[in-house]
Motif scaffolding. Structure first.
Motif, short mmCIF file in Angstrom:
data_model
loop_
_atom_site.label_atom_id
_atom_site.label_comp_id
_atom_site.label_asym_id
_atom_site.label_seq_id
_atom_site.Cartn_x
_atom_site.Cartn_y
_atom_site.Cartn_z
N ASP A 3 0.97 -1.13 0.03
CA ASP A 3 0.03 -0.15 0.32
C ASP A 3 0.93 1.36 0.25
OD1 ASP A 3 -2.13 1.73 0.08
OD2 ASP A 3 -2.25 1.52 2.49
N SER A 4 0.69 2.25 -1.09
CA SER A 4 1.19 3.54 -1.16
C SER A 4 2.79 3.33 -1.36
CB SER A 4 1.03 4.24 0.19
OG SER A 4 -0.59 4.56 0.43
N ALA A 5 3.43 2.25 -1.59
CA ALA A 5 4.80 2.37 -1.48
C ALA A 5 5.26 2.81 -3.03
CB ALA A 5 5.37 0.76 -1.13
N PHE A 6 4.85 2.25 -4.19
CA PHE A 6 5.35 2.56 -5.39
C PHE A 6 5.30 3.93 -5.68
CE2 PHE A 6 4.39 2.66 -10.11
CZ PHE A 6 5.65 2.37 -10.51
N LEU A 7 4.16 4.76 -5.50
CA LEU A 7 4.16 5.92 -5.94
C LEU A 7 4.22 7.00 -4.88
CD1 LEU A 7 1.56 6.06 -8.54
CD2 LEU A 7 3.96 6.63 -9.02
N GLN A 8 3.26 6.86 -3.94
CA GLN A 8 3.25 8.09 -2.76
C GLN A 8 4.42 7.83 -2.17
OE1 GLN A 8 -0.30 8.62 -0.51
NE2 GLN A 8 1.01 8.45 1.49
N THR A 9 4.99 6.98 -1.64
CA THR A 9 6.11 6.86 -0.67
C THR A 9 7.62 7.45 -1.48
OG1 THR A 9 5.33 5.13 0.86
CG2 THR A 9 7.75 5.62 0.85
N SER A 10 7.55 6.75 -2.63
CA SER A 10 8.71 7.06 -3.34
C SER A 10 8.54 8.74 -3.74
CB SER A 10 9.12 6.41 -4.64
OG SER A 10 7.74 6.25 -5.49
N VAL A 11 7.66 9.25 -4.36
CA VAL A 11 7.65 10.54 -4.60
C VAL A 11 7.62 11.65 -3.30
CG1 VAL A 11 6.08 12.36 -5.39
CG2 VAL A 11 6.31 10.19 -6.63
N VAL A 12 6.96 11.27 -2.27
CA VAL A 12 7.18 12.01 -1.01
C VAL A 12 8.54 12.05 -0.59
CG1 VAL A 12 6.92 12.05 1.53
CG2 VAL A 12 4.88 11.58 0.07
N VAL A 13 9.44 10.96 -0.62
CA VAL A 13 10.72 10.93 0.04
C VAL A 13 11.54 11.92 -1.16
CG1 VAL A 13 12.81 9.64 0.11
CG2 VAL A 13 10.58 8.66 0.88
N THR A 14 11.32 11.65 -2.32
CA THR A 14 12.27 12.45 -3.37
C THR A 14 12.00 13.90 -3.34
OG1 THR A 14 11.08 11.50 -4.96
CG2 THR A 14 12.95 10.53 -4.56
N LEU A 15 10.50 14.11 -3.45
CA LEU A 15 10.13 15.56 -3.84
C LEU A 15 10.47 16.44 -2.58
CD1 LEU A 15 8.80 17.48 -5.61
CD2 LEU A 15 6.42 17.02 -4.91
N ARG A 16 9.94 16.00 -1.46
CA ARG A 16 10.22 16.68 -0.09
C ARG A 16 11.85 17.19 -0.16
NH1 ARG A 16 6.04 15.92 4.40
NH2 ARG A 16 3.95 15.52 3.04
N ARG A 17 12.56 16.37 -0.39
CA ARG A 17 13.97 16.64 -0.68
C ARG A 17 14.40 17.67 -1.84
NH1 ARG A 17 16.91 11.05 1.24
NH2 ARG A 17 15.66 10.70 3.27
N ASN A 18 13.57 18.07 -2.60
CA ASN A 18 13.57 18.92 -3.60
C ASN A 18 14.53 18.47 -4.82
OD1 ASN A 18 12.57 21.67 -4.69
ND2 ASN A 18 14.61 22.44 -4.32
N LEU A 19 14.30 17.12 -5.22
CA LEU A 19 15.14 16.48 -6.22
C LEU A 19 14.21 16.95 -7.48
CD1 LEU A 19 15.97 14.87 -4.06
CD2 LEU A 19 16.32 13.08 -5.62
N ASP A 20 15.14 17.19 -8.30
CA ASP A 20 14.45 17.45 -9.79
C ASP A 20 13.13 16.58 -10.22
OD1 ASP A 20 14.89 19.21 -12.42
OD2 ASP A 20 14.75 17.25 -13.23
N THR A 26 12.57 9.32 -13.41
CA THR A 26 13.47 8.21 -13.70
C THR A 26 13.42 7.13 -12.47
OG1 THR A 26 14.70 9.66 -15.05
CG2 THR A 26 15.81 7.88 -14.34
N PHE A 27 13.60 7.68 -11.42
CA PHE A 27 13.43 6.70 -10.20
C PHE A 27 12.62 5.72 -10.12
CE2 PHE A 27 12.47 6.26 -5.41
CZ PHE A 27 13.46 5.43 -5.14
N VAL A 28 11.38 6.52 -10.14
CA VAL A 28 10.14 5.68 -10.17
C VAL A 28 9.97 4.54 -11.32
CG1 VAL A 28 7.54 5.34 -10.02
CG2 VAL A 28 8.62 7.24 -8.95
N ALA A 29 10.48 5.12 -12.59
CA ALA A 29 10.56 4.20 -13.94
C ALA A 29 11.16 3.04 -13.61
CB ALA A 29 10.85 4.90 -14.95
N ARG A 30 12.44 3.23 -12.77
CA ARG A 30 13.60 2.15 -12.37
C ARG A 30 12.82 1.13 -11.56
NH1 ARG A 30 16.31 -1.49 -13.65
NH2 ARG A 30 18.42 -1.99 -12.46
N ILE A 31 12.18 1.59 -10.69
CA ILE A 31 11.40 0.68 -9.77
C ILE A 31 10.51 0.02 -10.53
CG2 ILE A 31 9.87 0.58 -7.92
CD1 ILE A 31 10.85 3.21 -6.84
N ALA A 32 9.83 0.32 -11.48
CA ALA A 32 8.82 -0.16 -12.10
C ALA A 32 9.32 -1.23 -13.10
CB ALA A 32 7.98 0.72 -13.08
#
Length: 234
Positions: A3-20, A26-32
């Motif tokens: 639950d919530s791991a593929f998109l929500q967790t990965s985007v929260v962790v990276t976007l809140r750190r202000n990654l491009d 690319t990070f999410v696509a690699r997980i896929a």
């Protein structure tokens, strides 16, 4: 089910750190790509209006959760870089988060069911999800239709924690343990599971047939332990 791991967790962790944005996609696509050999299915709860969705969550989870969420957000690199803070800052973040998730879900190339909040009601959505995953209709499984009124009341465990059960919109809900009015899904005449949580409530009757208590089974949460026996007090 993750639950919530593929998109929500990965985007929260990276976007809140202000990654491009491109790095995040690319990070999410690699997980896929990594999980693709398992033939995963993605059920994507899309949020076309993130501000309205977040305010609804705040109403459901209460003021304490809302203030804690805003307080944790205000110190993030994303917020500091943009000079964003408070509720307006959080809503701006969730708009950007939703747009990124839409793009990442489209890029992933996984078997995907998009669930739109304005389409159908929750019973219909659950049926669509079950059909997509090849599961039994959750509303028909076992044909469980318990008498909900007999479970209504206040319960307390040995540590003094209190739970209040009530009926709302035709379903049994619990306050004081999880989210505000957390729905309980019947699995047997005296067994319920907490929606969105790995917890099960098993009720026991007293000699006269009334509900006497429930046993709550489930894991410890980060800052509290909920499992145990809750005696009915009214």
């Amino acid at each position: 089910m993750v639950d919530s791991a593929f998109l929500q967790t990965s985007v929260v962790v990276t976007l809140r750190r202000n990654l491009d944005d491109e790095i995040i996609r690319t990070f999410v696509a690699r997980i896929a790509d990594i999980i693709r050999p398992l033939d995963p299915a993605l059920v994507y709860f899309r949020a076309p209006d993130p501000a309205t969705a977040f305010r609804a969550i705040c109403d459901k989870r209460g003021m304490a959760w809302t203030l804690q969420h805003i307080g944790g957000f205000d110190g993030s690199p994303w917020a500091r870089t943009r000079g964003a803070s408070g509720m307006d800052g959080v809503l701006a973040y969730w708009r950007e988060h939703a747009a990124l998730c839409d793009a990442a879900a489209a890029d992933a190339g996984l078997r995907t069911l998009i669930v739109e909040p304005e389409v159908d009601d929750w019973p219909s959505r659950r049926r669509h999800i079950a059909a997509f995953l090849g599961l039994t209709d959750p509303l028909r499984a076992g044909g469980v239709v318990p008498d909900l009124a007999r479970f209504v009341g206040s319960y307390r465990n040995e540590r003094g924690r209190q739970a209040r059960l009530s009926v709302h919109d035709g379903g049994l809900t619990v306050d004081g343990l999880l989210w505000h009015r957390n729905r309980l899904v019947p699995r047997a005449p005296s067994i319920f599971e907490a929606e969105s949580w790995p917890f099960r409530l098993t009720f026991e009757a007293n000699p006269s047939g009334g509900v006497a208590r429930f046993h709550l089974e489930g894991p410890d949460l980060p800052h509290t332990r909920l499992a145990g026996v809750y005696e009915k007090v009214d």
